[in-house]
Design an enzyme around this catalytic site. Structure first.
Site, PDB file in Angstrom:
ATOM      1  N   CYS A   1       1.712  -1.814  15.411  1.00 15.72           N
ATOM      2  CA  CYS A   1       1.724  -1.645  13.957  1.00 15.72           C
ATOM      3  C   CYS A   1       1.105  -2.840  13.243  1.00 15.72           C
ATOM      4  O   CYS A   1       1.408  -3.988  13.562  1.00 15.72           O
ATOM      5  CB  CYS A   1       3.166  -1.438  13.502  1.00 15.72           C
TER       6      CYS A   1
ATOM      7  N   ASN B   1      -2.746   5.145  16.139  1.00 17.20           N
ATOM      8  CA  ASN B   1      -3.898   4.771  15.327  1.00 17.20           C
ATOM      9  C   ASN B   1      -4.297   3.356  15.759  1.00 17.20           C
ATOM     10  O   ASN B   1      -3.531   2.428  15.532  1.00 17.20           O
ATOM     11  CB  ASN B   1      -3.439   4.771  13.866  1.00 17.20           C
TER      12      ASN B   1
ATOM     13  N   HIS C   1       9.135   6.795  20.241  1.00 15.83           N
ATOM     14  CA  HIS C   1       7.947   6.262  20.926  1.00 15.83           C
ATOM     15  C   HIS C   1       8.068   6.077  22.440  1.00 15.83           C
ATOM     16  O   HIS C   1       7.094   5.707  23.103  1.00 15.83           O
ATOM     17  CB  HIS C   1       7.443   4.962  20.288  1.00 15.83           C
TER      18      HIS C   1
ATOM     19  N   GLY D   1       7.092  -1.645   6.235  1.00 12.88           N
ATOM     20  CA  GLY D   1       8.478  -2.075   6.078  1.00 12.88           C
ATOM     21  C   GLY D   1       9.464  -1.190   6.803  1.00 12.88           C
ATOM     22  O   GLY D   1       9.160  -0.052   7.160  1.00 12.88           O
TER      23      GLY D   1
ATOM     24  N   GLU E   1       0.812  -1.208   0.000  1.00 12.05           N
ATOM     25  CA  GLU E   1       0.000   0.000   0.000  1.00 12.05           C
ATOM     26  C   GLU E   1       0.848   1.262   0.000  1.00 12.05           C
ATOM     27  O   GLU E   1       1.982   1.280   0.487  1.00 12.05           O
ATOM     28  CB  GLU E   1      -0.973  -0.004   1.182  1.00 12.05           C
TER      29      GLU E   1
ATOM     30  N   CYS F   1      -0.714   2.299   9.071  1.00 11.54           N
ATOM     31  CA  CYS F   1       0.232   1.473   8.344  1.00 11.54           C
ATOM     32  C   CYS F   1      -0.186   0.010   8.221  1.00 11.54           C
ATOM     33  O   CYS F   1      -0.343  -0.673   9.225  1.00 11.54           O
ATOM     34  CB  CYS F   1       1.490   1.454   9.215  1.00 11.54           C
TER      35      CYS F   1
ATOM     36  N   CYS G   1       6.800  -6.769   7.243  1.00  8.21           N
ATOM     37  CA  CYS G   1       7.907  -6.202   8.032  1.00  8.21           C
ATOM     38  C   CYS G   1       8.257  -7.201   9.118  1.00  8.21           C
ATOM     39  O   CYS G   1       7.393  -7.935   9.593  1.00  8.21           O
ATOM     40  CB  CYS G   1       7.451  -4.890   8.674  1.00  8.21           C
TER      41      CYS G   1
ATOM     42  N   CYS H   1       6.893  -4.167  15.786  1.00  6.05           N
ATOM     43  CA  CYS H   1       6.372  -3.119  16.680  1.00  6.05           C
ATOM     44  C   CYS H   1       4.939  -3.472  17.084  1.00  6.05           C
ATOM     45  O   CYS H   1       4.116  -3.844  16.256  1.00  6.05           O
ATOM     46  CB  CYS H   1       6.422  -1.749  16.003  1.00  6.05           C
TER      47      CYS H   1
END
Ligand code: SAH
Length: 355
Positions: free
Chosen positions: A126, A297, A223, A166, A99, A340, A119, A123
Site C-alpha cells: 500500500c 495495484n 489478503h 488511513g 485524496e 490508495c 497511515c 501494509c
C-alpha cells in the site's frame, strides 16, 4: 466541545445538532439559529459563513472569529478517460493533502474517502503507509470529502466507502461521529446500508463497532488465508491472529445482521495459487460472507506483481466451486493512479521539489 486540531476553535461542521445548539446559546443567539446553521453546514454544504444569508451579518462575523468552518480546498482533479472515475486531492487547513475518489456504477454513485492523512499500519503493498501517519482526520474533514465532491460533480452521492488512505478503526471516535452525521437525514442523508467501512483487522475496535452498531457494512482486509502469509503482507497480522479476527467478524454479523465482506488483493506468487484458494474457502466455509478479489495495484516503491484478469477469474471460480461468494473488483481509474495513496504521494513529491 469538539474542536479542530490546528487552532482549537469549535469545529461547527463536526457537531451534532444538540452540541451546535449549546454553542449557539453560549454565543447569546436564539435556539432556532442552530437549526439554520446545521442546514447550511450539511444540506446546503456552505463553503463560508458569508454564504449563510439568513443569519445576521453580526452573527456571521462572530461565528467567523470564534469558530472554525472546515471546508476542503480542491487542489487537483483527475478524470479517467476510461471509466469517468475522478480522483481529487484536497488541501486541509494545516497544509496536509488527502485524496478521495468519485466512481459511477450502475447501482449508483460512490465516494471513497480517506480517514487519516497517511497511515501507520504498514501494509507492504500500500502506498498510503510509505511515510507513516501524519494525523487523524476530523469528522468534518471526512464529511467535507463527500460534500465537496457532490458540489463539484453536481450529482447525488449514493454510497460512501471508507477505503481511502488511513485505517478508520485507528481513528475510531472521529469515524463514528462521521458515520452518525453522514447518515443523519438532516445532514448527509445517506442510507446506513450504503456505507462500507474497511479495516485491516483491529479486533477490539471491530467488537466495539458491533456493539455500537451504526448499521454499516464491514469489510475486512484479509489478503491471506493463514497467519504466516498474512504477516508477510500486513504487519498488523503480528498483533491479531486470524483466530481472533474471524470471530470478531462473526460477532459483527451476529450483532448487526450485516454480511461481512472480505477483501483479498491478489499478489502474484504470494497468495494466488489453487492451494491458497482452497485454504481461503476452508477458512470462510459456513459463513454468510462475500469475497472481493482485487488484482493488486502495483505501487512503484513496492516489488509486488499483480495477476492477470484471467488468473483472477480462475481464483474466483475455485472459490465459487467451494460455495464461497466472490466478485472481482472492477478496476477503476487505472489511468489516474488508482491505488490508495499514490496520487497524494506524487503531489507531495512534486510540491517539495518546487519549495
Ligand atoms: N485501512 C483500511 C482501509 C484502506 S485500504 C484497510 O486496511 O482495509 C482499502 C483496501 O485497499 C484494503 O483492503 C487494502 O488492503 C487495499 N489496498 C491498498 N493498497 C492496495 C494496492 N496497491 N492494491 C490492491 N489493494 C490495495
Amino acid at each position: 466541545m469538539i474542536e479542530t486540531y490546528w487552532n482549537h476553535l469549535p469545529d461547527v461542521r463536526a457537531m451534532y445538532p444538540e452540541e451546535l445548539e449549546a454553542l449557539i446559546l453560549s454565543l447569546g443567539e436564539k435556539k432556532f439559529r442552530a437549526k439554520q446553521l446545521f442546514e447550511w453546514l450539511h444540506k446546503k454544504k456552505a463553503a463560508s459563513f458569508q454564504d449563510m444569508t439568513n443569519l445576521s451579518a453580526a452573527f456571521r462575523s462572530r461565528l467567523e472569529q470564534e469558530t472554525e468552518l472546515v471546508t476542503l480546498k480542491p487542489v487537483q482533479e483527475l478524470i479517467s478517460q476510461v471509466d469517468g472515475t475522478r480522483k481529487y486531492l484536497f488541501e486541509l487547513a494545516d497544509g496536509n493533502v488527502i485524496e478521495s475518489v468519485w466512481m459511477e456504477y450502475k447501482h449508483g454513485n460512490s465516494v471513497c474517502i480517506s480517514s487519516q492523512a497517511g497511515c501507520r499500519m504498514g501494509c507492504r503493498f500500500c502506498a498510503s503507509t510509505l511515510n507513516g501517519l501524519e494525523r487523524n482526520l476530523t469528522a468534518s474533514e471526512m464529511l467535507e470529502q463527500v460534500y465537496r465532491i457532490s458540489s463539484i460533480t453536481g450529482k447525488r452521492v449514493d454510497n460512501v466507502v471508507i477505503m481511502g488512505s488511513g485505517e478508520p478503526l485507528d481513528n475510531y471516535d472521529n469515524v463514528l461521529r462521521f458515520l452518525h452525521l453522514i447518515t443523519d437525514p438532516g445532514a448527509g442523508g445517506i442510507s446506513r446500508r450504503n456505507i462500507t467501512l474497511s479495516t485491516c483487522g483491529l479486533v477490539p475496535e471491530i467488537r466495539r463497532l458491533a456493539d455500537e452498531n451504526p448499521g454499516v457494512t464491514l469489510a475486512l482486509s484479509l489478503h491471506a488465508a493463514d497467519d504466516e502469509t498474512r504477516r508477510t503482507l500486513m504487519p498488523i497480522a503480528r498483533k491479531y491472529a486470524l483466530s481472533e479476527i474471524l470471530p470478531a467478524c462473526d460477532y459483527y454479523f451476529e450483532k448487526t445482521g450485516r454480511r461481512v465482506s472480505y477483501e483479498y488483493s491478489l499478489v502474484k506468487g504470494v497468495n494466488d495459487t489453487a492451494e491458497e484458494a482452497d485454504k481461503l474457502s476452508a477458512l470462510l466455509k459456513g459463513r454468510n460472507c462475500h469475497v472481493n478479489l482485487i488484482p493488486v495495484n502495483p505501487v512503484k516503491e513496492r516489488e509486488f506483481e499483480t495477476v492477470t484478469r484471467a488468473h483472477a477469474g480462475q481464483f474466483k471460480n475455485m472459490l465459487e466451486k467451494n460455495g464461497i461468494n466472490a466478485t472481482i473488483r472492477r478496476e477503476m481509474g487505472r489511468d489516474i493512479q488508482g491505488a490508495c495513496g499514490q496520487l497524494r504521494r506524487s503531489y507531495k513529491a512534486h510540491r517539495s521539489m518546487q519549495n
